[in-house]
Design a protein around this motif. Structure first.
Motif, PDB file in Angstrom:
ATOM      1  N   ASN A   1      -6.117 -33.926 -39.888  1.00  0.00           N
ATOM      2  CA  ASN A   1      -5.581 -33.503 -38.591  1.00  0.00           C
ATOM      3  C   ASN A   1      -6.322 -32.306 -37.994  1.00  0.00           C
ATOM      4  O   ASN A   1      -5.704 -31.422 -37.387  1.00  0.00           O
ATOM      5  CB  ASN A   1      -4.081 -33.195 -38.706  1.00  0.00           C
ATOM      6  CG  ASN A   1      -3.251 -34.454 -38.896  1.00  0.00           C
ATOM      7  OD1 ASN A   1      -3.485 -35.466 -38.236  1.00  0.00           O
ATOM      8  ND2 ASN A   1      -2.303 -34.401 -39.811  1.00  0.00           N
TER       9      ASN A   1
ATOM     10  N   LYS B   1      -9.476 -31.030 -35.323  1.00  0.00           N
ATOM     11  CA  LYS B   1     -10.284 -31.468 -34.195  1.00  0.00           C
ATOM     12  C   LYS B   1     -11.687 -31.791 -34.700  1.00  0.00           C
ATOM     13  O   LYS B   1     -12.121 -31.304 -35.746  1.00  0.00           O
ATOM     14  CB  LYS B   1     -10.334 -30.390 -33.114  1.00  0.00           C
ATOM     15  CG  LYS B   1      -8.983 -30.031 -32.517  1.00  0.00           C
ATOM     16  CD  LYS B   1      -8.380 -31.209 -31.752  1.00  0.00           C
ATOM     17  CE  LYS B   1      -7.074 -30.805 -31.075  1.00  0.00           C
ATOM     18  NZ  LYS B   1      -6.445 -31.943 -30.358  1.00  0.00           N
ATOM     19  N   GLY B   2     -12.418 -32.590 -33.929  1.00  0.00           N
ATOM     20  CA  GLY B   2     -13.715 -33.052 -34.370  1.00  0.00           C
ATOM     21  C   GLY B   2     -14.669 -31.939 -34.767  1.00  0.00           C
ATOM     22  O   GLY B   2     -15.226 -31.931 -35.882  1.00  0.00           O
ATOM     23  N   GLU B   3     -14.870 -30.966 -33.891  1.00  0.00           N
ATOM     24  CA  GLU B   3     -15.801 -29.876 -34.169  1.00  0.00           C
ATOM     25  C   GLU B   3     -15.337 -29.045 -35.361  1.00  0.00           C
ATOM     26  O   GLU B   3     -16.141 -28.629 -36.200  1.00  0.00           O
ATOM     27  CB  GLU B   3     -15.963 -28.991 -32.930  1.00  0.00           C
ATOM     28  CG  GLU B   3     -16.986 -27.883 -33.094  1.00  0.00           C
ATOM     29  CD  GLU B   3     -17.168 -27.070 -31.821  1.00  0.00           C
ATOM     30  OE1 GLU B   3     -17.837 -26.021 -31.902  1.00  0.00           O
ATOM     31  OE2 GLU B   3     -16.653 -27.475 -30.757  1.00  0.00           O
TER      32      GLU B   3
ATOM     33  N   ILE C   1      -7.671 -40.784 -36.053  1.00  0.00           N
ATOM     34  CA  ILE C   1      -9.019 -41.099 -35.576  1.00  0.00           C
ATOM     35  C   ILE C   1      -9.091 -42.553 -35.137  1.00  0.00           C
ATOM     36  O   ILE C   1      -8.622 -43.456 -35.832  1.00  0.00           O
ATOM     37  CB  ILE C   1     -10.068 -40.808 -36.663  1.00  0.00           C
ATOM     38  CG1 ILE C   1     -10.036 -39.323 -37.041  1.00  0.00           C
ATOM     39  CG2 ILE C   1     -11.460 -41.194 -36.198  1.00  0.00           C
ATOM     40  CD1 ILE C   1     -10.897 -38.969 -38.240  1.00  0.00           C
ATOM     41  N   THR C   2      -9.665 -42.793 -33.969  1.00  0.00           N
ATOM     42  CA  THR C   2      -9.861 -44.134 -33.441  1.00  0.00           C
ATOM     43  C   THR C   2     -11.352 -44.345 -33.178  1.00  0.00           C
ATOM     44  O   THR C   2     -12.153 -43.413 -33.309  1.00  0.00           O
ATOM     45  CB  THR C   2      -9.086 -44.339 -32.137  1.00  0.00           C
ATOM     46  OG1 THR C   2      -9.622 -43.450 -31.133  1.00  0.00           O
ATOM     47  CG2 THR C   2      -7.600 -44.026 -32.327  1.00  0.00           C
TER      48      THR C   2
ATOM     49  N   GLU D   1     -12.640 -44.649 -30.355  1.00  0.00           N
ATOM     50  CA  GLU D   1     -12.969 -43.837 -29.195  1.00  0.00           C
ATOM     51  C   GLU D   1     -13.275 -42.389 -29.577  1.00  0.00           C
ATOM     52  O   GLU D   1     -14.048 -41.711 -28.901  1.00  0.00           O
ATOM     53  CB  GLU D   1     -11.822 -43.874 -28.178  1.00  0.00           C
ATOM     54  CG  GLU D   1     -11.646 -45.211 -27.467  1.00  0.00           C
ATOM     55  CD  GLU D   1     -11.070 -46.298 -28.355  1.00  0.00           C
ATOM     56  OE1 GLU D   1     -11.348 -47.491 -28.083  1.00  0.00           O
ATOM     57  OE2 GLU D   1     -10.362 -45.969 -29.337  1.00  0.00           O
ATOM     58  N   THR D   2     -12.668 -41.917 -30.660  1.00  0.00           N
ATOM     59  CA  THR D   2     -12.857 -40.514 -31.050  1.00  0.00           C
ATOM     60  C   THR D   2     -13.721 -40.344 -32.299  1.00  0.00           C
ATOM     61  O   THR D   2     -14.065 -39.217 -32.651  1.00  0.00           O
ATOM     62  CB  THR D   2     -11.497 -39.837 -31.303  1.00  0.00           C
ATOM     63  OG1 THR D   2     -10.819 -40.487 -32.396  1.00  0.00           O
ATOM     64  CG2 THR D   2     -10.620 -39.897 -30.062  1.00  0.00           C
ATOM     65  N   MET D   3     -14.077 -41.433 -32.960  1.00  0.00           N
ATOM     66  CA  MET D   3     -14.780 -41.328 -34.237  1.00  0.00           C
ATOM     67  C   MET D   3     -16.086 -40.563 -34.116  1.00  0.00           C
ATOM     68  O   MET D   3     -16.464 -39.802 -35.021  1.00  0.00           O
ATOM     69  CB  MET D   3     -15.044 -42.722 -34.816  1.00  0.00           C
ATOM     70  CG  MET D   3     -15.659 -42.682 -36.210  1.00  0.00           C
ATOM     71  SD  MET D   3     -15.711 -44.282 -37.040  1.00  0.00           S
ATOM     72  CE  MET D   3     -16.792 -45.198 -35.952  1.00  0.00           C
TER      73      MET D   3
ATOM     74  N   GLU E   1     -16.741 -38.002 -32.579  1.00  0.00           N
ATOM     75  CA  GLU E   1     -16.524 -36.558 -32.602  1.00  0.00           C
ATOM     76  C   GLU E   1     -16.480 -36.015 -34.029  1.00  0.00           C
ATOM     77  O   GLU E   1     -16.636 -34.808 -34.245  1.00  0.00           O
ATOM     78  CB  GLU E   1     -15.206 -36.214 -31.889  1.00  0.00           C
ATOM     79  CG  GLU E   1     -15.149 -36.679 -30.432  1.00  0.00           C
ATOM     80  CD  GLU E   1     -13.761 -36.502 -29.838  1.00  0.00           C
ATOM     81  OE1 GLU E   1     -12.949 -35.765 -30.451  1.00  0.00           O
ATOM     82  OE2 GLU E   1     -13.481 -37.092 -28.772  1.00  0.00           O
ATOM     83  N   TYR E   2     -16.249 -36.900 -35.003  1.00  0.00           N
ATOM     84  CA  TYR E   2     -16.032 -36.467 -36.386  1.00  0.00           C
ATOM     85  C   TYR E   2     -17.222 -36.729 -37.305  1.00  0.00           C
ATOM     86  O   TYR E   2     -17.335 -36.117 -38.356  1.00  0.00           O
ATOM     87  CB  TYR E   2     -14.802 -37.180 -36.962  1.00  0.00           C
ATOM     88  CG  TYR E   2     -13.513 -36.733 -36.336  1.00  0.00           C
ATOM     89  CD1 TYR E   2     -12.741 -35.721 -36.919  1.00  0.00           C
ATOM     90  CD2 TYR E   2     -13.053 -37.302 -35.147  1.00  0.00           C
ATOM     91  CE1 TYR E   2     -11.557 -35.301 -36.338  1.00  0.00           C
ATOM     92  CE2 TYR E   2     -11.869 -36.893 -34.555  1.00  0.00           C
ATOM     93  CZ  TYR E   2     -11.127 -35.886 -35.155  1.00  0.00           C
ATOM     94  OH  TYR E   2      -9.962 -35.464 -34.567  1.00  0.00           O
TER      95      TYR E   2
ATOM     96  N   CYS F   1      -9.129 -44.332 -41.197  1.00  0.00           N
ATOM     97  CA  CYS F   1      -8.369 -44.677 -39.997  1.00  0.00           C
ATOM     98  C   CYS F   1      -7.187 -45.572 -40.361  1.00  0.00           C
ATOM     99  O   CYS F   1      -7.374 -46.738 -40.730  1.00  0.00           O
ATOM    100  CB  CYS F   1      -9.296 -45.386 -39.007  1.00  0.00           C
ATOM    101  SG  CYS F   1      -8.499 -45.885 -37.480  1.00  0.00           S
TER     102      CYS F   1
END
Length: 309
Positions: free
Chosen positions: A244, A246-248, A272-273, A275-277, A279-280, A290
């Motif tokens: 949990n 944030k990506g950065e 994480i989806t 669309e957001t993967m 970022e990680y 996921c």
């Protein structure tokens, strides 16, 4: 790849037989009484683009019903010639990605007493459509990861349907994703509740876990901060889950952990989806897990149609 060989056949037979029994709890099938037991032929059609997965579960469901025989379209015998105006025949290959062009894709023929075919129809289709849904979503995420030049593992979680775990985990495998731990005995995972129930002491949690599992099992610790992750590593954890963040924040935490403990596997997780993967992912992140792959997947569209004489 022969994915089917990974399954324990005796367990699958029992699982599918139990599904059939669950669908007729009162022992009566009035619909079967209506149609009788005359010999019949049914066609299995795929009616949506996606990855085909779950053939062993479809097969074993009908194997558990008297007189039913499944012939896959990659087998030369008893496969009808394609009527390309209505459908197209393609070999049924586990893990293959199919494109639906508006014509149903014929994958198999089921022969047997009509009442038995109809008795297994919905159960077999449910397993096939759900397993293919997991495999399709898994393949999509893995393909996306490779498209952004990240070679880590896209993994599922233990957020599976009770009683249906083996199908969903198998779908992950066929789709190219990592199955993660298969059950509570597969790997020790110390989540926040374990740590809180142990007085909040990560080091003591890991010590107790290691005394129980010995050298043969890995230990993973769920961490909410860099400090917790470093504590877990120092205590002897093999895997840390950065949960949990944030990506950065997750990428920076992974960089710090890897800088000090190169041999520790770093997993990031938490809503994480696809669309957001992006970022990680990064050089210091080994695994992106996921829960949506086995908890929010779309079922693919299949049908089994009795053929008229």
């Amino acid at each position: 790849m022969d994915y089917c060989s990974s399954l324990h056949l005796t367990s699958i037979k029992s699982l599918c037989a139990n599904w059939i029994a669950d669908d007729i709890p009162s022992h009566f099938d009035i619909g079967g009484l209506v149609v009788g037991s005359r010999p019949a032929v049914a066609h299995l059609y795929m009616k949506q683009s996606g990855v085909l997965a779950g053939l062993p579960f479809f097969q074993e469901t009908f194997n558990s019903l008297p007189g039913c025989v499944v012939t896959w379209s990659n087998q030369e015998t008893n496969t009808p010639n394609p009527d390309t105006s209505k459908y197209v025949t393609q070999p049924a290959v586990e893990g293959e990605k199919y494109t639906y062009d508006g014509r149903p894709i014929l994958l198999a023929v089921v022969k047997g007493p009509v009442n038995q075919i109809l008795r297994g129809e919905r159960t077999a289709l449910c397993a096939l459509s759900r397993c293919s849904g997991v495999a399709t979503d898994s393949r999509t995420m893995v393909d996306f990861a490779r498209s952004i030049n990240w070679n880590g593992s896209v993994a599922g979680t233990r957020k599976t349907t009770p009683g249906f775990r083996v199908v969903e985990k198998y779908g992950l495998m066929v789709g190219g994703a990592d199955t993660h731990r298969l059950d509570l005995s597969h790997m020790v995972m110390l989540k926040d509740n374990h740590i809180w129930a142990c007085g909040g002491d990560i080091t003591e949690c890991v010590r107790r876990a290691r005394s129980g599992c010995g050298f043969s099992s890995k230990i993973e610790v769920e961490c909410r901060s860099v400090s917790e992750a470093l504590t877990a590593c120092e205590a002897g954890a093999d895997v840390v889950m950065l949960d949990n963040m944030k990506g950065e924040q997750a990428r920076e935490a992974a960089r710090v952990v890897k800088g000090k403990y190169k041999g520790v596997v770093v997993e990031v997780s938490g809503g994480i989806t696809m669309e957001t993967m992006g970022e990680y992912t990064g050089d210091d992140v080994d695994v992106v897990s996921c829960g949506k792959l086995t908890q929010g997947y779309q079922c693919l569209d299949f049908s089994l149609k009795i053929q008229q004489d």
